[in-house]
Scaffold this active site. Structure first.
Site, short mmCIF file in Angstrom:
data_model
loop_
_atom_site.label_atom_id
_atom_site.label_comp_id
_atom_site.label_asym_id
_atom_site.label_seq_id
_atom_site.Cartn_x
_atom_site.Cartn_y
_atom_site.Cartn_z
N ASP A 161 28.47 11.84 -11.31
CA ASP A 161 27.50 12.55 -12.16
C ASP A 161 26.22 12.63 -11.33
O ASP A 161 25.52 11.63 -11.15
CB ASP A 161 27.28 11.77 -13.46
CG ASP A 161 26.41 12.53 -14.46
OD1 ASP A 161 25.62 13.40 -14.04
OD2 ASP A 161 26.50 12.23 -15.67
N HIS A 194 26.36 5.00 -17.85
CA HIS A 194 25.20 5.16 -16.96
C HIS A 194 25.26 4.21 -15.77
O HIS A 194 24.25 3.74 -15.28
CB HIS A 194 23.89 4.95 -17.74
CG HIS A 194 23.60 6.07 -18.70
ND1 HIS A 194 22.68 5.94 -19.72
CD2 HIS A 194 24.10 7.33 -18.78
CE1 HIS A 194 22.63 7.08 -20.40
NE2 HIS A 194 23.49 7.93 -19.85
N GLU A 222 29.31 18.55 -21.47
CA GLU A 222 29.88 17.41 -20.75
C GLU A 222 30.74 16.50 -21.62
O GLU A 222 30.41 15.32 -21.84
CB GLU A 222 28.76 16.59 -20.11
CG GLU A 222 27.61 16.21 -21.06
CD GLU A 222 26.54 15.39 -20.36
OE1 GLU A 222 26.90 14.34 -19.79
OE2 GLU A 222 25.37 15.79 -20.39
N TYR A 273 36.81 7.78 -22.27
CA TYR A 273 36.60 6.50 -21.59
C TYR A 273 37.50 5.46 -22.27
O TYR A 273 37.24 5.08 -23.42
CB TYR A 273 35.13 6.08 -21.66
CG TYR A 273 34.21 7.23 -21.33
CD1 TYR A 273 33.85 7.52 -20.02
CD2 TYR A 273 33.72 8.07 -22.35
CE1 TYR A 273 33.03 8.60 -19.72
CE2 TYR A 273 32.90 9.14 -22.06
CZ TYR A 273 32.55 9.40 -20.75
OH TYR A 273 31.75 10.48 -20.46
N ARG A 333 34.77 12.47 -17.12
CA ARG A 333 33.76 13.37 -17.69
C ARG A 333 33.72 14.63 -16.83
O ARG A 333 33.83 14.55 -15.60
CB ARG A 333 32.39 12.71 -17.75
CG ARG A 333 31.33 13.55 -18.45
CD ARG A 333 30.09 12.74 -18.84
NE ARG A 333 29.38 12.13 -17.73
CZ ARG A 333 29.38 10.82 -17.45
NH1 ARG A 333 30.09 9.98 -18.19
NH2 ARG A 333 28.70 10.35 -16.43
N ASP A 345 0.82 -1.21 0.00
CA ASP A 345 0.00 0.00 0.00
C ASP A 345 0.86 1.27 0.00
O ASP A 345 0.43 2.34 0.44
CB ASP A 345 -0.96 0.01 1.19
CG ASP A 345 -0.22 -0.05 2.53
OD1 ASP A 345 1.02 -0.18 2.51
OD2 ASP A 345 -0.89 0.03 3.57
N HIS A 380 23.03 18.34 -23.54
CA HIS A 380 21.60 18.20 -23.79
C HIS A 380 20.90 19.38 -23.14
O HIS A 380 21.45 20.07 -22.27
CB HIS A 380 21.08 16.87 -23.21
CG HIS A 380 21.45 16.63 -21.78
ND1 HIS A 380 20.80 17.24 -20.72
CD2 HIS A 380 22.43 15.87 -21.22
CE1 HIS A 380 21.35 16.85 -19.58
NE2 HIS A 380 22.35 16.01 -19.84
N HIS A 390 17.00 15.71 -18.96
CA HIS A 390 17.14 15.76 -20.42
C HIS A 390 15.88 16.46 -20.90
O HIS A 390 14.86 15.83 -21.17
CB HIS A 390 17.26 14.35 -21.02
CG HIS A 390 18.60 13.74 -20.82
ND1 HIS A 390 19.12 12.78 -21.65
CD2 HIS A 390 19.57 13.95 -19.88
CE1 HIS A 390 20.33 12.42 -21.24
NE2 HIS A 390 20.62 13.12 -20.15
N ASP A 414 22.66 19.30 -13.18
CA ASP A 414 23.33 18.11 -13.72
C ASP A 414 24.82 18.43 -13.80
O ASP A 414 25.26 19.14 -14.71
CB ASP A 414 22.74 17.80 -15.09
CG ASP A 414 23.26 16.49 -15.68
OD1 ASP A 414 24.07 15.82 -15.02
OD2 ASP A 414 22.84 16.15 -16.80
N GLU A 451 31.27 18.06 -16.44
CA GLU A 451 29.99 18.59 -16.91
C GLU A 451 29.55 19.79 -16.08
O GLU A 451 29.62 19.77 -14.85
CB GLU A 451 28.92 17.49 -16.80
CG GLU A 451 27.52 17.93 -17.19
CD GLU A 451 26.51 16.80 -17.02
OE1 GLU A 451 25.46 16.85 -17.66
OE2 GLU A 451 26.78 15.88 -16.22
N HIS A 455 29.46 9.71 -26.81
CA HIS A 455 28.19 10.38 -26.55
C HIS A 455 28.26 11.85 -26.98
O HIS A 455 29.33 12.36 -27.34
CB HIS A 455 27.80 10.28 -25.07
CG HIS A 455 28.78 10.88 -24.12
ND1 HIS A 455 28.88 12.24 -23.89
CD2 HIS A 455 29.71 10.31 -23.30
CE1 HIS A 455 29.81 12.48 -22.98
NE2 HIS A 455 30.34 11.33 -22.61
#
Length: 447
Positions: free
Chosen positions: A261, A244, A393, A397, A414, A38, A359, A366, A272, A416, A355
């Site tokens: 991140d 990710h 960003e 890698y 990275r 619930d 964005h 996003h 972000d 950003e 990538h």
């Protein structure tokens, strides 16, 4: 009307001005979603709905009727009724009358009356704007409203003859942020920057990634942010090469880089930020070399944020710096990929940078809005305009592989930041967290 809701009323007026005369727009908020038993997931409103209303309660719908002839435009809210008993369990509800006055609507009614009233509202309206194709249930509900209007056909009443995709219009409106939105995003960026700095200060080899995540979440909530804007990434060592990654359960080792991140959501607006730093407080030579390459790429990308330039110029600037660095460092073999321009044209850099460079950012991390020029579909990228807000960003890698210099293996980096386009160029909203090698090492030496 609450002062902060004047911006939402202005957006409703703007949308009404873009609609066909006499047309009707309908938009509901997000439903509550059961988690298990619930218990529900923490409630989060629909972004488009909140953009127009500032109203955060579930079971709500906004209806807008555009002006026509002598009839002025109207904004109508449907929401839950006051219910003192339920408020004991679930907390305060505005109820229609209080919500109408507080949020600047012309009319407000109980949500249970929506279906019954829509036939009257849609009668003789030339067009209907709603979230076309967003769900079978909504499409069926709209069909029911239209059927009820058509049933009155013998009395001369007509149903809307055309339908339009409401969200596409709102996407374009949301792409340009006003001063109220930019101020919220700057505050969200400041809170997230404090959280990143806190995480850096707390990091020690031997800790688990989730311990660092806890530092981030503590700082978000301590400063009034309601949620993380997205699942936080705390990736150490080779996990930083997983774009990710968010398991956040690895033990951090001496010599690892830690890529974080993470950003908070404040009053419906996201931040972000990504930073990468050494767990032991000092970059190795290889780590420093790649880090400074990514930092140069970010600098070039931010410098490309100029009103009138295409959005794609940001990515192109970063790619050029990164690809040149990959050739200089032997990550890319010029004998195989050719010159700098040839390596860019063939996307040889994608082995290590796969990538985009950013964005849109706003109510969604996003955020909505087309990247192509909607006014000139033949153009590959839309021009930047003041008020657009985005992330920058770049990253690199390096996974182990044949021909890849071993000293760079398992390094993921990275960097950003959140940037708003102004008349003068890009203004960084996510200030307050170290970014240069010198500043990062200095911060970590203090702790």
């Amino acid at each position: 009307m609450m002062p902060h809701c004047a911006a939402h009323a202005a957006r409703r007026a703007q949308l009404l001005g873009r609609m066909q005369a006499g047309a009707v727009a309908v938009l509901g908020t997000a439903p509550e979603v059961p988690r298990n038993g619930d218990s529900d997931y923490p409630y989060r409103h629909d972004s488009h709905f909140y953009y127009l209303t500032g109203f955060a309660e579930p079971e709500s719908c906004v209806v807008l009727v555009a002006a026509q002839g002598e009839h002025a435009g109207r904004s109508i809210l449907f929401c839950r009724e006051k219910n003192v008993e339920r408020e004991i369990w679930e907390g305060f509800r505005f109820g229609p009358e209080a919500a109408r006055d507080a949020f600047g609507f012309d009319e407000a009614y109980p949500i249970d009356e929506l279906d019954a009233r829509m036939a009257d509202i849609l009668a003789d309206a030339p067009a209907l704007y709603y979230a076309l194709g967003s769900g079978v249930a909504l499409d069926a509900r709209v069909a029911g409203w239209l059927k009820a209007v058509r049933a009155r056909g013998r009395t001369g009443v007509t149903a809307p003859q055309t339908t339009h995709h409401l969200l596409a219009m709102l996407d374009e409106m949301r792409l340009l942020k006003d001063e109220h939105e930019i101020a919220l995003m700057a505050r969200a960026g400041a809170i997230s920057a404090q959280a990143h700095a806190r995480a850096m200060r707390a990091t020690r080899p031997g800790m688990f990634e989730y311990e660092i995540e806890a530092e981030l979440l503590h700082e978000f909530r301590r400063n009034g942010a309601q949620f993380p804007a997205y699942p936080s990434i705390v990736a150490s060592g080779p996990q930083a090469c997983v774009l990710h990654y968010n398991a956040n359960n690895r033990r951090i080792e001496d010599g690892d880089l830690v890529l974080i991140d993470a950003g908070c959501e404040l009053d419906g607006y996201a931040s972000d930020i990504t930073r990468t730093y050494p767990a032991n407080g000092r970059f190795s030579d290889a780590q420093r070399t790649l880090y400074e390459l990514v930092l140069r790429a970010q600098g070039a990308a931010i410098a490309a944020i100029v009103p009138g330039r295409p959005y794609s110029a940001i990515h192109d600037a970063a790619v050029r710096v990164l690809t040149e660095g990959m050739l200089d460092l032997g990550l890319l073999d010029a004998g195989k990929v050719g010159s700098l321009d040839e390596a860019i044209a063939s996307r040889a850099y994608a082995q290590f940078y796969m990538h985009g460079t950013g964005h849109w950012l706003g109510m969604d991390v996003h955020d909505v809005g087309a990247y192509r020029d909607v006014a000139s579909p033949d153009k590959p990228s839309r021009p930047l305009l003041p008020g657009m807000t985005l992330t920058v960003e770049p990253g690199i890698y390096v996974r182990p592989g044949e021909g890849v210099p071993e000293r760079f293996w398992n390094i993921g980096i990275r960097i950003e930041d959140d940037v708003v386009v102004t008349d003068a160029g890009g203004r960084i909203l996510s200030v307050g967290v170290p970014k240069s090698v010198t500043d990062i090492e200095a911060l970590m030496r203090k702790h």
